[in-house]
Design an enzyme around this catalytic site. Sequence first.
Site, PDB file in Angstrom:
ATOM      1  N   HIS A  31      21.480  11.252  -5.590  1.00  0.00           N
ATOM      2  CA  HIS A  31      20.792  12.420  -6.164  1.00  0.00           C
ATOM      3  C   HIS A  31      20.006  12.055  -7.426  1.00  0.00           C
ATOM      4  O   HIS A  31      19.154  12.808  -7.859  1.00  0.00           O
ATOM      5  CB  HIS A  31      21.817  13.520  -6.476  1.00  0.00           C
ATOM      6  CG  HIS A  31      21.359  14.907  -6.183  1.00  0.00           C
ATOM      7  ND1 HIS A  31      20.332  15.220  -5.316  1.00  0.00           N
ATOM      8  CD2 HIS A  31      21.814  16.096  -6.636  1.00  0.00           C
ATOM      9  CE1 HIS A  31      20.178  16.528  -5.253  1.00  0.00           C
ATOM     10  NE2 HIS A  31      21.060  17.082  -6.051  1.00  0.00           N
ATOM     11  N   ASN A  79      20.743  21.399 -11.065  1.00  0.00           N
ATOM     12  CA  ASN A  79      20.341  22.788 -10.845  1.00  0.00           C
ATOM     13  C   ASN A  79      19.751  23.462 -12.081  1.00  0.00           C
ATOM     14  O   ASN A  79      19.270  24.590 -11.987  1.00  0.00           O
ATOM     15  CB  ASN A  79      21.502  23.611 -10.275  1.00  0.00           C
ATOM     16  CG  ASN A  79      22.684  23.688 -11.211  1.00  0.00           C
ATOM     17  OD1 ASN A  79      22.816  22.894 -12.131  1.00  0.00           O
ATOM     18  ND2 ASN A  79      23.552  24.640 -10.978  1.00  0.00           N
ATOM     19  N   ASP A  84      15.069  12.672  -4.874  1.00  0.00           N
ATOM     20  CA  ASP A  84      15.651  12.257  -3.604  1.00  0.00           C
ATOM     21  C   ASP A  84      15.286  13.282  -2.530  1.00  0.00           C
ATOM     22  O   ASP A  84      15.055  14.447  -2.833  1.00  0.00           O
ATOM     23  CB  ASP A  84      17.172  12.142  -3.733  1.00  0.00           C
ATOM     24  CG  ASP A  84      17.819  13.467  -4.107  1.00  0.00           C
ATOM     25  OD1 ASP A  84      17.549  13.966  -5.224  1.00  0.00           O
ATOM     26  OD2 ASP A  84      18.566  14.033  -3.285  1.00  0.00           O
ATOM     27  N   ASN A 137      17.859  21.694  -5.223  1.00  0.00           N
ATOM     28  CA  ASN A 137      18.177  22.530  -6.390  1.00  0.00           C
ATOM     29  C   ASN A 137      17.375  22.164  -7.634  1.00  0.00           C
ATOM     30  O   ASN A 137      17.052  23.029  -8.443  1.00  0.00           O
ATOM     31  CB  ASN A 137      19.674  22.483  -6.693  1.00  0.00           C
ATOM     32  CG  ASN A 137      20.477  23.238  -5.663  1.00  0.00           C
ATOM     33  OD1 ASN A 137      19.997  24.183  -5.046  1.00  0.00           O
ATOM     34  ND2 ASN A 137      21.713  22.815  -5.456  1.00  0.00           N
TER      35      ASN A 137
END
Length: 178
Positions: free
Chosen positions: A17, A65, A90, A111
Amino acid sequence: MITGLSNPKNTYHNTRHNLGSWYIYALAKNFNILLKEEKKFFGFITSIRIYSNNIRLFIPNIFMNINGNAIHKVASFYNINLDEILVAHDDLDLECGTAKIKYSYGHGGHNGLRSIINHFNKKINFYRFRIGISRPKNKKEISSFVLSNPTTEETNLIDISIQYAIRETLVLLNKMSN
């Protein structure tokens, strides 16, 4: 501005991520510059001149997020419009080792992108560098998959895709400076 989406560095730097931050660190290394932590922006930042473009490189050091909050702070402080931002992240929908540039697309369930769109009043006109991580076979494993480290083979493919992304970034910046 060129920014790489990420979760906090100390815990998540080596995870799938955080590929956006991997890209920014590789870009900075390519120009032999370092990013420094800037607490008021909740992340790491530096300035660089590429062709005739004054660029801020930025990596949020907060949870994915809410990356949009940090990116919006930097953009507001330096008077950078959303359409002047390249966001590296990603992407589950691209095979590992693949990178693609896009413009004016939605968040696709990511997110970090969703947070950016929300903080910039839902305008979605910005450049995105999508760096593939592939998708796990079981959809229920997506969260643990993106928050885990890639295999050695995947890391090698990701490194190749990041080098490609850097070359394409330079092409894009060269076009923008002419």
